[in-house]
Design a protein around this motif. Structure first.
Motif, short mmCIF file in Angstrom:
data_model
loop_
_atom_site.label_atom_id
_atom_site.label_comp_id
_atom_site.label_asym_id
_atom_site.label_seq_id
_atom_site.Cartn_x
_atom_site.Cartn_y
_atom_site.Cartn_z
N SER A 32 -3.89 5.73 -9.97
CA SER A 32 -2.79 6.69 -10.00
C SER A 32 -2.56 7.24 -11.40
O SER A 32 -2.66 6.53 -12.37
CB SER A 32 -1.48 6.03 -9.53
N ASP A 62 -6.30 -0.94 -6.15
CA ASP A 62 -7.13 0.20 -6.57
C ASP A 62 -6.28 1.46 -6.73
O ASP A 62 -6.46 2.23 -7.67
CB ASP A 62 -8.23 0.46 -5.54
N THR A 63 -5.36 1.69 -5.79
CA THR A 63 -4.50 2.87 -5.84
C THR A 63 -3.61 2.83 -7.07
O THR A 63 -3.42 3.86 -7.75
CB THR A 63 -3.64 2.96 -4.55
N VAL A 67 0.85 -1.20 0.00
CA VAL A 67 0.00 0.00 0.00
C VAL A 67 0.88 1.25 0.00
O VAL A 67 0.64 2.20 -0.75
CB VAL A 67 -0.97 0.01 1.21
N ALA A 104 2.92 6.80 -8.92
CA ALA A 104 2.10 7.52 -9.90
C ALA A 104 2.86 7.79 -11.20
O ALA A 104 2.27 7.82 -12.26
CB ALA A 104 1.59 8.83 -9.30
N ARG A 154 1.92 -0.42 -13.69
CA ARG A 154 1.12 -0.30 -12.46
C ARG A 154 -0.04 -1.29 -12.50
O ARG A 154 -0.35 -1.92 -11.49
CB ARG A 154 0.59 1.12 -12.29
N ALA A 173 -6.79 -2.46 -1.69
CA ALA A 173 -6.60 -1.00 -1.69
C ALA A 173 -5.35 -0.64 -2.51
O ALA A 173 -5.37 0.35 -3.26
CB ALA A 173 -6.47 -0.47 -0.26
N ALA A 174 -4.29 -1.42 -2.36
CA ALA A 174 -3.08 -1.17 -3.15
C ALA A 174 -3.39 -1.31 -4.63
O ALA A 174 -2.97 -0.48 -5.45
CB ALA A 174 -1.97 -2.14 -2.74
N ALA A 190 2.32 1.67 -3.43
CA ALA A 190 1.30 1.98 -4.44
C ALA A 190 1.07 3.48 -4.54
O ALA A 190 0.86 4.01 -5.64
CB ALA A 190 -0.01 1.26 -4.11
N THR A 191 1.14 4.16 -3.41
CA THR A 191 0.91 5.61 -3.42
C THR A 191 2.08 6.38 -4.01
O THR A 191 1.94 7.55 -4.35
CB THR A 191 0.62 6.12 -2.00
#
Length: 136
Positions: A135, A130-131, A17, A24, A31, A127-128, A20-21
């Protein structure tokens, strides 16, 4: 009996997670590949949990998790630093046989914590994923 693999799934998911942020700027196709990988691991954990709840050793799910740990360096190369990939592989590797996994799960003192950990790990991996997809 300790539960090495079981207690490492949540730190594994949290680390993905975090990365993942930060990805971008990476090409969308890369990704997306890592996102699919996160989702596949989440699905394997869910499959293992379903087998455990049914009183069955999660052979197939454990084999998939082992395969994912071996493939991770190829999937994450160039996106996650090599030193961190090595840590992630270590966290994901199976350290219990499917039979041992089931024996640990049968013990009431471990079951509640394990249920919570597995649900949390699956949620974080999704969540990772989805992120990574969202991104820009």
């Amino acid at each position: 009996m300790t539960t090495p693999m079981l207690t490492t799934l949540l730190p594994f998911a949290k680390t993905l997670v975090e990365f993942a942020t930060k990805l971008a700027g990476i090409r969308a196709s890369r990704r997306k590949r890592l996102a699919k990988y996160c989702e596949a691991i989440a699905t394997a954990i869910t499959s293992a949990h379903t087998a455990l709840q049914a009183g069955t050793a999660p052979y197939e799910a454990c084999a998939r998790m082992q395969g994912y740990s071996e493939e991770l360096p190829h999937v994450a190369a160039g996106m996650i630093p090599q030193a961190k990939i090595s840590v992630l592989v270590e966290l994901l590797e199976n350290r219990l046989s499917p039979e041992d996994f089931l024996e640990v799960y049968k013990k009431p003192k471990f079951r509640r914590n394990l249920d919570a950990e597995l649900y949390s790990a699956v949620g974080m991996l999704r969540a990772a994923a989805d992120t990574l997809i969202a991104s820009e």
